[in-house]
Design a protein around this motif. Structure first.
Motif, PDB file in Angstrom:
ATOM      1  N   THR A   1       0.853  -1.186   0.000  1.00  0.00           N
ATOM      2  CA  THR A   1       0.000   0.000   0.000  1.00  0.00           C
ATOM      3  C   THR A   1       0.884   1.229   0.000  1.00  0.00           C
ATOM      4  O   THR A   1       1.932   1.247   0.650  1.00  0.00           O
ATOM      5  CB  THR A   1      -0.938   0.009   1.223  1.00  0.00           C
ATOM      6  N   ASN A   2       0.511   2.226  -0.743  1.00  0.00           N
ATOM      7  CA  ASN A   2       1.298   3.447  -0.816  1.00  0.00           C
ATOM      8  C   ASN A   2       1.123   4.276   0.450  1.00  0.00           C
ATOM      9  O   ASN A   2       0.054   4.281   1.066  1.00  0.00           O
ATOM     10  CB  ASN A   2       0.873   4.284  -2.019  1.00  0.00           C
ATOM     11  N   PHE A   3       2.167   4.980   0.837  1.00  0.00           N
ATOM     12  CA  PHE A   3       2.035   5.951   1.915  1.00  0.00           C
ATOM     13  C   PHE A   3       1.096   7.063   1.454  1.00  0.00           C
ATOM     14  O   PHE A   3       1.086   7.436   0.271  1.00  0.00           O
ATOM     15  CB  PHE A   3       3.396   6.539   2.285  1.00  0.00           C
ATOM     16  N   THR A   4       0.310   7.576   2.396  1.00  0.00           N
ATOM     17  CA  THR A   4      -0.682   8.594   2.041  1.00  0.00           C
ATOM     18  C   THR A   4      -0.539   9.883   2.833  1.00  0.00           C
ATOM     19  O   THR A   4      -1.294  10.815   2.619  1.00  0.00           O
ATOM     20  CB  THR A   4      -2.107   8.046   2.255  1.00  0.00           C
ATOM     21  N   ALA A   5       0.403   9.953   3.770  1.00  0.00           N
ATOM     22  CA  ALA A   5       0.594  11.180   4.533  1.00  0.00           C
ATOM     23  C   ALA A   5       1.012  12.308   3.592  1.00  0.00           C
ATOM     24  O   ALA A   5       1.624  12.069   2.550  1.00  0.00           O
ATOM     25  CB  ALA A   5       1.653  10.975   5.611  1.00  0.00           C
ATOM     26  N   PRO A   6       0.696  13.543   3.943  1.00  0.00           N
ATOM     27  CA  PRO A   6       1.082  14.671   3.085  1.00  0.00           C
ATOM     28  C   PRO A   6       2.591  14.705   2.831  1.00  0.00           C
ATOM     29  O   PRO A   6       3.390  14.410   3.717  1.00  0.00           O
ATOM     30  CB  PRO A   6       0.646  15.898   3.905  1.00  0.00           C
ATOM     31  N   ASN A   7       2.949  15.022   1.597  1.00  0.00           N
ATOM     32  CA  ASN A   7       4.360  15.198   1.215  1.00  0.00           C
ATOM     33  C   ASN A   7       5.189  13.941   1.452  1.00  0.00           C
ATOM     34  O   ASN A   7       6.380  14.031   1.781  1.00  0.00           O
ATOM     35  CB  ASN A   7       4.968  16.387   1.972  1.00  0.00           C
ATOM     36  N   THR A   8       4.571  12.784   1.295  1.00  0.00           N
ATOM     37  CA  THR A   8       5.242  11.508   1.550  1.00  0.00           C
ATOM     38  C   THR A   8       5.052  10.570   0.366  1.00  0.00           C
ATOM     39  O   THR A   8       3.948  10.449  -0.160  1.00  0.00           O
ATOM     40  CB  THR A   8       4.685  10.842   2.824  1.00  0.00           C
TER      41      THR A   8
END
Length: 234
Positions: A50-57
């Motif tokens: 799963t891809n990271f979803t936090a802002p600017n990440t």
């Protein structure tokens, strides 16, 4: 401006002078409160991602065969690259990671960070954790009080040595080759984070600073910093 490994010899020479002079698949994770809407549920096969979803990440998370999580190509920054949107036009000087969400954090909310030359210095949030290292592979570390563990009082693990075999008594995690300007992970080496408030602990293996965990050249590779590491709560 980021330093490149081409500039590391001078930096490391200075570092050596200073050194010489001084002589789940893990059910414990709270997926409901995770920023990642992961499908890592009981029964899910390994190698799910799963891809990271936090802002600017950017980057992604996977499940390893031993049940640990594998963070791959973790990076933070601003403005996606126009040619390859998996990377940044402006990589950040410091990357922050948050264990409770299995995703990127911020300067004010993180468990550990990557900073310094090539973002290769691994530093825990010392307000939250004590940091230890043990010269064993991740899968063989089964206790917070693992035999042979050594505390890193300043909470940082960075440069280990300039030799191919590494230094078992240096808390650093990466070996820098002065001839090729390529960095490799010292093994066996596992880091242990112990929460100062709850006693919860995590074990972490730092793997690579290169995208895809592979340098894009035999000498002075430039596909960094993309941090890859394995971790597990225990």
């Amino acid at each position: 401006m980021k330093y490149t490994f081409r500039s590391l010899p001078l930096l490391l020479s200075a570092l050596i002078m200073v050194i010489n002079s001084s002589c789940q698949k893990d059910s414990d994770f709270d997926f409901e409160n995770s920023n990642l809407k992961m499908e890592f549920l009981s029964g899910e096969s390994t190698n799910a991602t799963t891809n990271f979803t936090a802002p600017n990440t950017k980057g992604y998370l996977t499940i390893n065969s031993d049940g640990s999580y594998g963070a791959r190509d973790f990076s933070q920054g601003s403005v996606p690259d126009e040619v390859d949107e998996s990377q940044w036009k402006n990589p950040a000087d410091t990357y922050y990671f948050k264990l409770s969400s299995n995703d990127g954090g911020t300067e004010n909310d993180y468990d550990f960070k990557f900073s310094g030359t090539a973002n290769a210095n691994f530093t825990v949030n010392t307000a939250k954790y004590d940091l230890y290292y043990v010269n064993q592979e991740l899968a063989n570390v089964g206790s917070t009080n693992q035999s042979g563990r050594i505390k890193i009082t300043n909470g940082t693990a960075g440069y280990n040595s300039l030799t191919g075999i590494g230094n078992r008594t240096n808390p650093g995690w990466y070996i820098y080759n002065l001839r090729t300007h390529i960095m490799t992970s010292f093994s066996p080496r596992t880091y242990i984070l112990v929460s100062k408030s709850t006693g919860d602990s995590y074990k972490i293996k730092l793997r690579s600073v290169y995208k895809g965990e592979t340098p894009n050249a035999d000498r002075a590779a430039n596909n960094f910093p993309f941090m890859s590491f394995d971790y597990k709560k225990f």
